[in-house]
Design a protein around this motif. Structure first.
Motif, PDB file in Angstrom:
ATOM      1  N   UNK A  62       0.694  -1.111   0.102  1.00 36.31           N
ATOM      2  CA  UNK A  62      -0.157  -0.053  -0.030  1.00 36.31           C
ATOM      3  C   UNK A  62       0.744   1.132   0.025  1.00 36.31           C
ATOM      4  N   UNK A  63       0.429   2.223  -0.461  1.00 34.85           N
ATOM      5  CA  UNK A  63       1.085   3.542  -0.309  1.00 34.85           C
ATOM      6  C   UNK A  63       0.289   4.568   0.584  1.00 34.85           C
ATOM      7  N   UNK A  64       1.090   4.467   1.587  1.00 32.79           N
ATOM      8  CA  UNK A  64       0.545   5.473   2.721  1.00 32.79           C
ATOM      9  C   UNK A  64       0.903   6.862   2.544  1.00 32.79           C
ATOM     10  N   UNK A  65       1.598   7.337   1.535  1.00 34.04           N
ATOM     11  CA  UNK A  65       1.789   8.965   1.378  1.00 34.04           C
ATOM     12  C   UNK A  65       0.347   9.320   0.920  1.00 34.04           C
ATOM     13  N   UNK A  66      -0.605   8.745   0.561  1.00 40.58           N
ATOM     14  CA  UNK A  66      -1.880   9.172   0.249  1.00 40.58           C
ATOM     15  C   UNK A  66      -2.586  10.099   1.586  1.00 40.58           C
ATOM     16  N   UNK A  67      -1.969   9.633   2.615  1.00 39.62           N
ATOM     17  CA  UNK A  67      -2.405  10.238   3.935  1.00 39.62           C
ATOM     18  C   UNK A  67      -2.076  11.752   4.066  1.00 39.62           C
ATOM     19  N   UNK A  68      -1.212  12.026   3.338  1.00 33.91           N
ATOM     20  CA  UNK A  68      -0.661  13.526   3.412  1.00 33.91           C
ATOM     21  C   UNK A  68      -1.575  14.541   2.754  1.00 33.91           C
ATOM     22  N   UNK A  69      -2.692  13.854   1.964  1.00 35.49           N
ATOM     23  CA  UNK A  69      -3.628  14.584   1.065  1.00 35.49           C
ATOM     24  C   UNK A  69      -4.790  15.199   1.950  1.00 35.49           C
ATOM     25  N   UNK A  70      -5.068  14.619   3.192  1.00 28.44           N
ATOM     26  CA  UNK A  70      -6.348  14.984   3.780  1.00 28.44           C
ATOM     27  C   UNK A  70      -5.906  15.372   5.239  1.00 28.44           C
ATOM     28  N   UNK A  71      -6.797  16.121   5.870  1.00 27.23           N
ATOM     29  CA  UNK A  71      -6.729  16.388   7.416  1.00 27.23           C
ATOM     30  C   UNK A  71      -6.550  15.304   8.154  1.00 27.23           C
ATOM     31  N   UNK A  72      -7.575  14.477   8.157  1.00 23.32           N
ATOM     32  CA  UNK A  72      -7.372  13.108   8.890  1.00 23.32           C
ATOM     33  C   UNK A  72      -6.266  12.156   8.680  1.00 23.32           C
ATOM     34  N   UNK A  73      -5.748  12.090   7.383  1.00 25.64           N
ATOM     35  CA  UNK A  73      -4.605  11.313   7.082  1.00 25.64           C
ATOM     36  C   UNK A  73      -3.404  12.226   7.889  1.00 25.64           C
ATOM     37  N   UNK A  74      -3.380  13.319   7.782  1.00 19.11           N
ATOM     38  CA  UNK A  74      -2.221  13.983   8.378  1.00 19.11           C
ATOM     39  C   UNK A  74      -2.338  13.851   9.679  1.00 19.11           C
ATOM     40  N   UNK A  75      -3.526  13.634  10.398  1.00 23.37           N
ATOM     41  CA  UNK A  75      -3.656  13.576  11.847  1.00 23.37           C
ATOM     42  C   UNK A  75      -2.986  12.377  12.352  1.00 23.37           C
ATOM     43  N   UNK A  76      -3.352  11.449  11.378  1.00 24.73           N
ATOM     44  CA  UNK A  76      -2.877  10.007  11.617  1.00 24.73           C
ATOM     45  C   UNK A  76      -1.423   9.984  11.731  1.00 24.73           C
ATOM     46  N   UNK A  77      -0.801  10.610  10.713  1.00 22.07           N
ATOM     47  CA  UNK A  77       0.635  10.450  10.733  1.00 22.07           C
ATOM     48  C   UNK A  77       1.317  11.144  11.695  1.00 22.07           C
ATOM     49  N   UNK A  78       0.644  12.349  12.305  1.00 22.55           N
ATOM     50  CA  UNK A  78       1.320  12.887  13.519  1.00 22.55           C
ATOM     51  C   UNK A  78       1.270  12.050  14.664  1.00 22.55           C
ATOM     52  N   UNK A  79      -0.149  11.204  14.617  1.00 22.85           N
ATOM     53  CA  UNK A  79      -0.168  10.271  15.836  1.00 22.85           C
ATOM     54  C   UNK A  79       0.855   9.192  15.644  1.00 22.85           C
ATOM     55  N   UNK A  80       1.219   8.723  14.551  1.00 29.34           N
ATOM     56  CA  UNK A  80       2.404   7.413  14.219  1.00 29.34           C
ATOM     57  C   UNK A  80       3.529   8.191  14.743  1.00 29.34           C
ATOM     58  N   UNK A  81       3.924   9.409  14.761  1.00 28.93           N
ATOM     59  CA  UNK A  81       5.002  10.175  15.004  1.00 28.93           C
ATOM     60  C   UNK A  81       5.083   9.886  16.454  1.00 28.93           C
ATOM     61  N   UNK A  82       4.109  10.129  17.299  1.00 22.36           N
ATOM     62  CA  UNK A  82       4.163  10.053  18.671  1.00 22.36           C
ATOM     63  C   UNK A  82       4.392   8.656  19.147  1.00 22.36           C
ATOM     64  N   UNK A  83       3.809   7.802  18.331  1.00 18.71           N
ATOM     65  CA  UNK A  83       4.174   6.078  18.814  1.00 18.71           C
ATOM     66  C   UNK A  83       5.756   5.961  18.478  1.00 18.71           C
ATOM     67  N   UNK A  84       6.070   6.323  17.330  1.00 15.95           N
ATOM     68  CA  UNK A  84       7.621   6.274  16.708  1.00 15.95           C
ATOM     69  C   UNK A  84       8.517   6.719  17.840  1.00 15.95           C
TER      70      UNK A  84
END
Length: 349
Positions: A62-84
């Protein structure tokens, strides 16, 4: 400024998958697994690795870079950053503490963790191609060390330490080990950096299975040397197994340096991955840049700051054990997204 150093081969992808996970699992997982399933832990660790390999194959398809295109997707990315950041910071503290204990007993832990953070940050800023080349080199170095240690450790094995074989508690132990694997989420964001159109899922699966076999073999040999009871009280039994080897000719004055080199290389790969993907996700989701140097530095600083919190190795292990719930959430999301993607593809046909 755009990263130009950003394409990797399938072989480099496999090297990244192995190096980003194997060493940290080999050091951090055996003790907790020995407490769950004793002398049979190597069986369930191998089984868990194969299950995680299947999830990794789903993620890389899958291509997770599609998450960058929406507010919800960017929020998920920020949450992933917290986990990492949390997971990487705890492992950084474990690494610095082990190096202090094994080699540099008079050096403050925070200095070692700070130096390692700077090294990882420097490599992360060079782009994923640099990470991939480093992983290729480290894989061969680690492989040589493991072969050397396996051959010599085999003479000290006591088969009775592996007996009796039992399937009791295997289901629980396997799933506990599955949720102890950190870093699978990285593969969601690696597709744009793959060189060529060859399917990556099979390559990821084969790398994961190889990593599982190596991990199972490492735990088997360590258990055969120390026994399950000793494994339960040793924080890093894998790093101490080399001290049981009686060299016919003393090759080095301190033979623990051999296995410590394995740990340093493995920890660097894992920590570098944490710094790289935190900086990447914050840059892409936060300011829409391929690389924001300030955010990469901020990522490194946050990881180093987290490493200062745990006061002991036992506390680090306890935190890692609790952080497994985050892996459960990530795995569930990956499987759900994969099933949804396949369902959409079937409907389109």
């Amino acid at each position: 400024m755009e990263i130009k150093n950003h394409k990797i081969t399938m072989r480099q992808l496999q090297a990244l998958i192995i190096m980003d996970t194997f060493g940290v699992l080999a050091v951090c997982l055996p003790q907790s697994m020995a407490r769950l399933s004793g002398q049979n832990s190597w069986i369930w660790i191998t089984a868990a690795g194969i299950i995680v390999s299947l999830i990794a194959a789903m993620a890389v398809s899958m291509d997770g870079s599609s998450l960058y295109k929406s507010f919800a997707g960017r929020t998920i990315c920020i949450l992933l950053c917290g986990k990492i950041i949390l997971c990487t910071g705890v492992v950084l503290k474990i690494f610095a503490s082990t190096v202090t204990s094994l080699l540099l007993d008079k050096t403050p832990v925070w200095i070692i963790s700070g130096i390692m953070t700077l090294l990882c940050l420097h490599a992360a800023l060079q782009g994923i191609k640099t990470r991939a080349r480093a992983a290729e080199i480290l894989f061969f170095v680690v492989a040589l060390i493991l072969i050397f240690v396996y051959m010599l450790t085999a003479y000290n094995m006591e088969i009775e330490n592996l007996m009796p074989l039992s399937l009791s508690g295997g289901f629980k132990s396997t799933w506990q080990a599955v949720f102890s694997v950190f870093g699978v989420e990285y593969l969601l964001f690696i597709r744009p950096y793959l060189n060529g159109n060859r399917p990556a899922a099979k390559r990821a699966l084969s790398a994961g299975i190889l990593c599982s076999v190596l991990l199972g073999l490492t735990v088997l040999l360590t258990t055969a040397v120390f026994g399950a009871a000793n494994m339960q009280v040793k924080n890093w039994a894998v790093l101490q197994v080399v001290n049981t080897i009686d060299f016919p000719i003393m090759l080095v004055e301190r033979q623990d340096i051999i296995i410590t080199a394995f740990w340093i290389g493995s920890a660097f790969a894992f920590l570098n991955a944490g710094v790289y993907y935190t900086g990447l996700l914050l840059s892409q989701a936060g300011v829409r840049k391929e690389r924001d140097v300030f955010l990469f530095w901020a990522s490194g600083l946050l990881i180093w700051a987290v490493s200062l919190y745990p006061s002991s190795i036992d506390m680090c292990m306890e935190l890692l054990w609790k952080l497994r719930i985050l892996n459960f959430i990530v795995y569930a999301a990956i499987i759900a997204a994969f099933v949804f993607k396949k369902g959409v593809a079937v409907n389109e046909k």
